[in-house]
Design a protein around this motif. Structure first.
Motif, PDB file in Angstrom:
ATOM      1  N   TYR A   1       0.833  -1.204   0.000  1.00  0.00           N
ATOM      2  CA  TYR A   1       0.000   0.000   0.000  1.00  0.00           C
ATOM      3  C   TYR A   1       0.873   1.262   0.000  1.00  0.00           C
ATOM      4  CZ  TYR A   1      -2.199   3.743   2.769  1.00  0.00           C
ATOM      5  OH  TYR A   1      -2.600   4.942   3.259  1.00  0.00           O
ATOM      6  N   ALA A   2       1.894   1.291   0.869  1.00  0.00           N
ATOM      7  CA  ALA A   2       2.775   2.461   0.972  1.00  0.00           C
ATOM      8  C   ALA A   2       3.542   2.673  -0.331  1.00  0.00           C
ATOM      9  CB  ALA A   2       3.735   2.291   2.149  1.00  0.00           C
TER      10      ALA A   2
ATOM     11  N   SER B   1       1.277   4.096  -2.946  1.00  0.00           N
ATOM     12  CA  SER B   1       1.019   5.503  -2.641  1.00  0.00           C
ATOM     13  C   SER B   1       2.213   6.370  -3.021  1.00  0.00           C
ATOM     14  CB  SER B   1       0.700   5.677  -1.155  1.00  0.00           C
ATOM     15  OG  SER B   1      -0.493   5.010  -0.843  1.00  0.00           O
ATOM     16  N   ARG B   2       3.424   5.904  -2.701  1.00  0.00           N
ATOM     17  CA  ARG B   2       4.630   6.650  -3.064  1.00  0.00           C
ATOM     18  C   ARG B   2       4.731   6.811  -4.580  1.00  0.00           C
ATOM     19  NH1 ARG B   2       7.227   3.046   0.679  1.00  0.00           N
ATOM     20  NH2 ARG B   2       7.456   4.100   2.661  1.00  0.00           N
TER      21      ARG B   2
ATOM     22  N   THR C   1       2.411   6.928  -6.808  1.00  0.00           N
ATOM     23  CA  THR C   1       1.425   7.871  -7.343  1.00  0.00           C
ATOM     24  C   THR C   1       1.500   9.240  -6.669  1.00  0.00           C
ATOM     25  OG1 THR C   1      -0.253   7.045  -5.800  1.00  0.00           O
ATOM     26  CG2 THR C   1      -0.184   6.045  -7.996  1.00  0.00           C
TER      27      THR C   1
ATOM     28  N   ILE D   1       0.681   9.981  -3.581  1.00  0.00           N
ATOM     29  CA  ILE D   1      -0.429  10.179  -2.641  1.00  0.00           C
ATOM     30  C   ILE D   1       0.079   9.915  -1.220  1.00  0.00           C
ATOM     31  CG2 ILE D   1      -2.693   9.316  -1.935  1.00  0.00           C
ATOM     32  CD1 ILE D   1      -3.135   8.491  -4.857  1.00  0.00           C
TER      33      ILE D   1
ATOM     34  N   PHE E   1       0.215   8.541   2.525  1.00  0.00           N
ATOM     35  CA  PHE E   1      -0.279   7.255   3.022  1.00  0.00           C
ATOM     36  C   PHE E   1      -0.187   7.198   4.539  1.00  0.00           C
ATOM     37  CE2 PHE E   1       4.174   6.876   1.983  1.00  0.00           C
ATOM     38  CZ  PHE E   1       4.726   6.228   3.063  1.00  0.00           C
TER      39      PHE E   1
END
Length: 128
Positions: free
Chosen positions: A19-20, A23-24, A26, A28, A30
């Protein structure tokens, strides 16, 4: 995301790392790991996600290496010795046996089973 929970060897830590990283990639922001775990627990509780398995007494013995390497200290020499934990559990009672071994080789695997059966004072119908 949570259907991934059915993958073998998937941990909450690995799920957070994926998930992280996504996010990194894109850009975004987290959640940090502890907050991610809190939100995950809330989701599981909210949706009452549990899996109850019925076990019969003496039917199965669950066995595996713990997966974590530890260090054992020789009480006489103080030498640090790497060790691996073997775990055996009777799932009906959750009665467990644990043994530290110098390796995860077949000889240690067999010895651990022998010692576990001695500890439990018997054998089971099926070993998983």
């Amino acid at each position: 995301m949570f259907e991934e929970d059915l993958k073998i060897n998937l941990t909450i830590k690995l799920l957070w790392q994926e998930y992280a990283q996504a996010s990194r990639t894109t850009g975004i922001p987290f959640y940090q790991y502890s907050y991610f775990c809190e939100k995950y627990r809330e989701y599981v509780n909210k949706h009452k996600l549990t899996m109850h398995i019925n076990h019969k007494p003496g039917d199965k013995l669950m066995v595996d290496w713990n997966g974590t390497r530890m260090t054992v200290y020789d009480q006489y020499t103080g030498e640090m010795i790497p060790a691996y934990l073997f775990e055996a559990t009777l799932p009906f009672s959750m009665y467990s046996y644990v043994q530290a071994c110098p390796s995860m080789k077949i000889g240690d695997w067999i010895d651990c089973h022998i010692q576990a059966y001695r500890y439990f004072d018997g054998v089971v119908l099926c070993q998983v």
